[in-house]
Design an enzyme around this catalytic site. Structure first.
Site, short mmCIF file in Angstrom:
data_model
loop_
_atom_site.label_atom_id
_atom_site.label_comp_id
_atom_site.label_asym_id
_atom_site.label_seq_id
_atom_site.Cartn_x
_atom_site.Cartn_y
_atom_site.Cartn_z
CB SER A 1 -7.01 2.59 -0.02
OG SER A 1 -5.51 2.90 -0.07
CD GLN B 1 -4.75 1.17 -3.49
OE1 GLN B 1 -4.38 2.51 -4.24
NE2 GLN B 1 -4.37 0.69 -1.94
CG ASP C 1 -2.29 0.87 0.56
OD1 ASP C 1 -2.90 1.28 -0.24
OD2 ASP C 1 -2.73 1.41 1.98
#
Length: 285
Positions: A227, A277, A203
């Site tokens: 996110s 993502q 991430d």
């Protein structure tokens, strides 16, 4: 193992509450809310603790609400299916009784089969590249004072960006980015630890890829970024205490959302994992 890496391993281990419930602490990395990678790594660990003799091969999570890094997170694991080859788990993360994250994860027994992969792209090796932390410390006087300490403390994951970005004054560029990363010291041989730390590290930096063509960053005035979902596929064995290349791109941004993808290779050119993502990249007027 260094103290800061030991703290990350302990952060991901979780406290068992019963056979299917676990509790994890939170850390403050200088972001407004809980770092999404922490929730990814802890949720995967919670699922792994309920599965035997199978390895995680994919996980798909949705960030439902921002987390509070001053509070612990409770993880409830639901057994969806246990088959001869595959097992499926649903993991719900809650703070103060409210759901903040939901994930489905699939686990598979070891199996041989067809094998192919994309070639590793051309990339400068990690040797001789300044780490992100070194650069932050070199220019720390330019970092806003309220986050300066968190942004310049020792970190368990070393990130060495190729062609680094100035987040305080970003320039417009194509939506492609490459980082080398690894844990800063040797880790135990347990593959679950390596998968959970890779989920944690996946991430870092990914969201910003979709902002590159627009000359903005998460530190820009009026930017609201987060996110929205995150998926990982584990293809082959790897060690996260060896250098891994994170090759990222963003094929699309629209309607306040940016899509980001990444392939992760080891130094031998083996594709070990893939990531995708979608993120909120909203610029408030």
């Amino acid at each position: 193992m260094t103290e800061v890496l030991k703290q990350l391993v302990e952060l991901l281990q979780l406290e068992p509450l019963n056979e299917l419930s676990f509790r994890g602490n939170s850390e403050n990395l200088g972001f407004r809310h809980v770092f999404g990678g922490q929730v990814l790594g802890q949720a995967l660990m919670a699922g792994c603790k309920t599965v035997e003799e199978k390895d995680a091969h994919s996980m798909h999570g949705y960030f439902l609400r921002p987390g509070d890094h001053s509070l612990p997170i409770d993880y409830e694991v639901q057994v969806v299916r246990d088959g001869a080859t595959f097992s499926t788990r649903r993991v719900i993360a809650r703070q103060s009784g409210t759901e903040i994250f939901a994930m489905m994860a699939s686990f598979q027994s070891p199996e041989e089969g067809f094998d192919h992969q994309f070639d590793m792209p051309d990339a400068q090796g990690p040797e001789g590249i300044y780490s992100e932390l070194e650069t932050r410390r070199k220019f720390k006087e330019f970092i806003p004072e309220k986050v300066r300490e968190q942004y310049t403390v020792d970190r368990p994951i070393e990130i060495r960006p190729i062609d680094p970005i100035n987040y305080l004054a970003p320039e417009t560029r194509e939506p492609y980015k490459q980082n080398w990363f690894r844990a800063i010291a040797d880790l135990p041989d347990d593959p679950v630890i390596h998968q959970c730390i890779l989920a944690y590290a996946s991430d870092f930096g990914l969201l910003g890829t979709s902002m590159l063509p627009h000359g903005v960053s998460f530190m820009g005035k009026g930017m609201q970024v987060a996110s929205l979902d995150h998926s990982i596929w584990f293809h082959r064995d790897f060690r996260v205490d060896d250098w891994l290349l994170y090759d990222m791109d963003s094929p699309s941004a629209s309607r306040g959302r940016g899509l980001n993808r990444g392939n992760i290779y080891n130094q031998d050119g083996i594709l070990v994992a893939s990531v995708c993502q979608e993120a909120l990249i909203r610029q408030r007027k």
